[in-house]
Motif scaffolding. Structure first.
Motif, short mmCIF file in Angstrom:
data_model
loop_
_atom_site.label_atom_id
_atom_site.label_comp_id
_atom_site.label_asym_id
_atom_site.label_seq_id
_atom_site.Cartn_x
_atom_site.Cartn_y
_atom_site.Cartn_z
N PRO A 31 0.91 -1.17 0.25
CA PRO A 31 0.06 -0.07 -0.04
C PRO A 31 0.96 1.17 -0.03
O PRO A 31 0.34 2.27 -0.54
CB PRO A 31 -0.86 0.02 1.23
CG PRO A 31 -0.84 -1.47 1.25
CD PRO A 31 0.32 -2.08 1.06
N ALA A 35 0.33 3.86 -2.98
CA ALA A 35 -0.01 5.45 -2.54
C ALA A 35 0.96 6.22 -3.12
O ALA A 35 0.91 7.28 -3.74
CB ALA A 35 -0.10 5.50 -1.17
N ILE A 74 -0.44 3.94 3.77
CA ILE A 74 -1.08 4.69 2.80
C ILE A 74 -0.62 6.23 3.00
O ILE A 74 -0.38 6.96 2.10
CB ILE A 74 -2.57 4.36 2.47
CG1 ILE A 74 -2.72 3.14 1.82
CG2 ILE A 74 -3.31 5.41 1.67
CD1 ILE A 74 -4.24 2.54 1.94
#
Length: 463
Positions: A31, A35, A74
């Motif tokens: 993640p 991101a 994230i």
């Protein structure tokens, strides 16, 4: 002469082994990378119009993401941080600042309001067929106009893929020894009279010099062994509500005390290996610096067996450590290509099982095993992890993950020993076991695949 296949997507040693932070490769490292890629992909012109960012995670990321620090990853990724460069303490400070200030500073320096309770959604309902670990990133402009909308997947081991695009891997040149299965790799070795380690090294040479390759291999080994060393010196509780305490340092001290006494046990080496593996996974649970091997949840197996080779095997050398890593990566690449290393996709057989197969193959090679014995070692290790579920209690990479790595490391050493005592001839091939693992994972109910909705995760009474 070796062959060259320009259409082949090779998975190299630095693809399989990534340096990052804990506690999860698929739920933290992936993640963060996705991101980061999304925010940088906007470009400064489009980003100038962005007023709000909304991220929605699905499937396993939604069910166990908070325990795996997916929200933290994230937010750090949206600020431009990358898992291979951010330090654990820096990650904690940056995350705390975002939470307290309610703002994200993008890589171009812009400040955007970001309210996690509003802008980071854990969707427990929607599923995507490509992979259970899906993330949707949306950039909104004036009047909530959608400026960008991208769907990404974290497919295990820190690998990420964008919907509509191919795999993340983009090896920039053809390799001299392309292989998609162990059968192909063994045939190449037989035809060229080369060891698996030699072929893997030749493939790495197609992109970088020997000096760069050896430096990269040595860094991976050093980061793994340093992680073991750190874990053996730390104590106290791990993060989260389970209040699990670190045990590796205490185990290691008890072993040192036993060594100064008059009693030694036949299990002494294996007891050390268990402490080594647990030390790494306790570091991982605390968000420390680890190497995906092939995942964070299974990050303790390969380092523990590496240290076993270094400390307990007479004649261990730096070249042996390099061979170990090269062969382990080649084995892991075959498993990833033909099945999965993602717990959310096939259960823990794809994580600890794959790690044990990689470690067994690497150890057998470092100890002078033939290609057939190396393949046999990997086959034995993976075969005896078939069907293993991924059911982390509380969505945390602690129970049963930490002890599970200890058992995976011991199994890997046993598998290598059995293979080296034989001729390499056996009935079931590694490729057949990999396919069995893939089918077993497909048949496994999704509640047993890293959702904390089944197995030990619901049998354990949390007070």
């Amino acid at each position: 002469m070796p062959t060259s296949d320009t259409s082949f997507s090779y998975i190299g040693v630095l693809d399989m082994f990534k340096i990052g932070i804990g506690p999860s490769s698929s739920h933290t490292i992936g993640p963060m990378k996705a991101a980061n890629a999304f925010i940088r992909g906007l470009g400064p012109d489009l980003e100038a119009w962005v007023e709000r960012l909304v991220v929605t995670v699905h499937g396993s990321l939604a069910w166990t993401g908070k325990g795996h620090c997916t929200d933290k990853a994230i937010m750090l990724g949206l600020t431009g941080h990358a898992p291979e460069t951010i330090e654990p303490a820096q990650a904690d400070a940056a995350f705390a600042a975002i939470q307290s200030q309610g703002e994200i500073r993008t890589p171009t320096g812009r400040l955007l309001r970001f309210q996690p309770e509003r802008d980071l959604v854990f969707d427990l309902v929607k599923q995507y067929p490509r992979h259970p670990n899906a993330m949707r990133f949306v950039a909104l402009g004036p009047d909530q106009q959608v400026l960008a909308d991208a769907l990404w997947y974290s497919v295990g081991g820190g690998f990420v893929e964008q919907d509509g695009a191919g795999p993340e891997l983009a090896w920039p040149s053809a390799v001299p020894y392309p292989f998609a299965s162990m059968k192909e790799l063994l045939a190449l070795g037989c035809g060229q009279q080369l060891r698996i380690a030699d072929m893997a090294l030749a493939n790495e040479r197609s992109i970088r010099s020997d000096a760069e390759t050896f430096s990269s291999l040595d860094r991976l080994v050093d980061v793994m062994l340093n992680c073991v060393e750190r874990g053996l010196t730390q104590s106290g509780p791990l993060p989260g509500p389970l209040k699990v305490h670190r045990r590796a340092a205490g185990l290691f001290q008890a072993l040192r005390n036993r060594a100064t006494g008059t009693v030694t046990l036949p299990t002494d080496a294996f007891d050390h290996v268990s402490a080594f593996a647990m030390a790494v996974n306790e570091e991982n649970a605390c968000g420390g610096r680890v190497v995906t091997a092939p995942t964070n949840g299974a990050a303790g197996v390969v380092p523990a067996v590496l240290r076993y080779y270094r400390d307990f095997c007479p004649g261990a050398t730096r070249d042996g450590l390099r061979d170990f890593i090269l062969v382990a990566a080649a084995t892991g690449s075959i498993i990833k290509r033909n099945a999965s290393i993602s717990g959310a996709e096939v259960g823990c057989q794809g994580e600890v099982g794959s790690a044990a197969a990689m470690a067994a193959a690497g150890l057998a090679s470092a100890l002078g095993g033939t290609n057939a014995q190396v393949e046999n070692a990997a086959e034995i290790a993976l075969e005896h992890h078939l069907g293993m579920t991924c059911d982390p209690v509380g969505g945390l990479v602690q129970i049963p993950c930490i002890e599970r790595n200890a058992f995976g490391a011991v199994k890997a050493i046993t598998a290598a020993s059995l293979a080296l005592l034989g001729t390499g001839e056996h009935v079931v091939s590694l490729d057949q076991v990999i396919e069995t693992m893939r089918q077993t994972g497909a048949d496994m109910h999704d509640k047993y695949r890293e959702t904390s909705r089944g197995g030990l995760a619901v049998s354990f009474p949390q007070c």
